[in-house]
Design a protein around this motif. Sequence first.
Motif, PDB file in Angstrom:
ATOM      1  N   VAL A  97       7.666   3.914  14.722  1.00 20.39           N
ATOM      2  CA  VAL A  97       7.318   3.888  13.287  1.00 20.39           C
ATOM      3  C   VAL A  97       8.549   3.509  12.451  1.00 20.39           C
ATOM      4  O   VAL A  97       8.455   2.702  11.523  1.00 20.39           O
ATOM      5  N   GLU A 127       9.217   0.179  10.097  1.00 24.14           N
ATOM      6  CA  GLU A 127       9.670   0.294   8.706  1.00 24.14           C
ATOM      7  C   GLU A 127      10.900  -0.586   8.467  1.00 24.14           C
ATOM      8  O   GLU A 127      10.981  -1.295   7.456  1.00 24.14           O
ATOM      9  N   GLY A 165       6.235  -0.307   0.155  1.00 27.86           N
ATOM     10  CA  GLY A 165       6.003   1.001   0.774  1.00 27.86           C
ATOM     11  C   GLY A 165       4.547   1.195   1.167  1.00 27.86           C
ATOM     12  O   GLY A 165       4.247   1.694   2.263  1.00 27.86           O
ATOM     13  N   GLU A 166       3.638   0.798   0.285  1.00 28.01           N
ATOM     14  CA  GLU A 166       2.208   0.913   0.583  1.00 28.01           C
ATOM     15  C   GLU A 166       1.815  -0.011   1.728  1.00 28.01           C
ATOM     16  O   GLU A 166       1.022   0.362   2.600  1.00 28.01           O
ATOM     17  N   GLU A 207       3.038   1.555   4.999  1.00 31.45           N
ATOM     18  CA  GLU A 207       2.231   2.734   5.339  1.00 31.45           C
ATOM     19  C   GLU A 207       0.871   2.331   5.885  1.00 31.45           C
ATOM     20  O   GLU A 207       0.436   2.821   6.948  1.00 31.45           O
ATOM     21  N   THR A 224       1.085   0.344   9.271  1.00 33.98           N
ATOM     22  CA  THR A 224       1.443   1.226  10.377  1.00 33.98           C
ATOM     23  C   THR A 224       0.242   2.055  10.810  1.00 33.98           C
ATOM     24  O   THR A 224      -0.029   2.220  12.004  1.00 33.98           O
ATOM     25  N   LYS A 225      -0.516   2.560   9.852  1.00 29.59           N
ATOM     26  CA  LYS A 225      -1.724   3.325  10.183  1.00 29.59           C
ATOM     27  C   LYS A 225      -2.732   2.456  10.924  1.00 29.59           C
ATOM     28  O   LYS A 225      -3.270   2.855  11.962  1.00 29.59           O
ATOM     29  N   THR A 239      -2.135  11.089  13.013  1.00 33.72           N
ATOM     30  CA  THR A 239      -1.412  11.417  11.789  1.00 33.72           C
ATOM     31  C   THR A 239       0.015  10.935  11.924  1.00 33.72           C
ATOM     32  O   THR A 239       0.700  11.243  12.894  1.00 33.72           O
ATOM     33  N   GLY A 266       4.693  11.528   6.983  1.00 35.81           N
ATOM     34  CA  GLY A 266       5.144  10.847   5.789  1.00 35.81           C
ATOM     35  C   GLY A 266       4.199   9.768   5.308  1.00 35.81           C
ATOM     36  O   GLY A 266       4.411   9.151   4.274  1.00 35.81           O
ATOM     37  N   ALA A 267       3.161   9.465   6.092  1.00 38.46           N
ATOM     38  CA  ALA A 267       2.235   8.404   5.688  1.00 38.46           C
ATOM     39  C   ALA A 267       1.007   9.009   5.041  1.00 38.46           C
ATOM     40  O   ALA A 267       0.660  10.162   5.261  1.00 38.46           O
TER      41      ALA A 267
END
Length: 213
Positions: free
Chosen positions: A96, A100, A189-190, A193, A196-197, A209, A212-213
């Motif tokens: 992760v 980033e 940032g969005e 997030e 990554t999800k 889960t 931090g996301a």
Amino acid sequence: MTKKREIQSSVKDESLIEKRREQMISGAVTLFKEKGFHRTTTREIAKAAGFSIGTLYEYIRTKEDVLYLVCDSIYDEVNARLDRLDLEEGSLETLVKALEQYYTLIDDMQDEFVVMYQESKSLPKDALRYVLNKELEMTALFERLLAKCAASGELSLSQKEIVLASHHLFVQGQMWAFRRWALDEYTIGEFIEMQTKFLLQGMAGEKITIQGA
């Protein structure tokens, strides 16, 4: 690791070479993006870099050399940012963090990524082969992280799925550069997030889960 392609220079001061080539890269990226590689002249690159055409040719030999330097600067920065992480740990948390770092780099170097993919076909064969090999090396970083996550049981992936997923992770981040014009309602940032999800939930085969996301 792929050996760097040597760019001839009549200047011997390595720090000065690095400084001047950084100036060339900065000027050339804007020109290549606006006009394209073939329509941009070395004189225009020199002017954008802030020095004369004569000075330009002290540090490179051809316009293709400048394009190569643009491409290589991306890989150098990818390595520099991922080197900050403990890639040998190979946990999902490390994966992760690597995503980033990589996606933030794409945000910082949007124009460079666009130029690389639009214009790398104009490179000489040996330089293009170098660029493609570096691309595979960068993808292999994610492949190793995914393999470690699979070995620890954090992700359930076959070897073929690991290889394909590594390319998927690598390319999906570049959407931020290529589709930025259509993603103006998102912050970086969005984007990180959500991507990554999407990516990790798909690989896990179930909802997970992310801290931090």
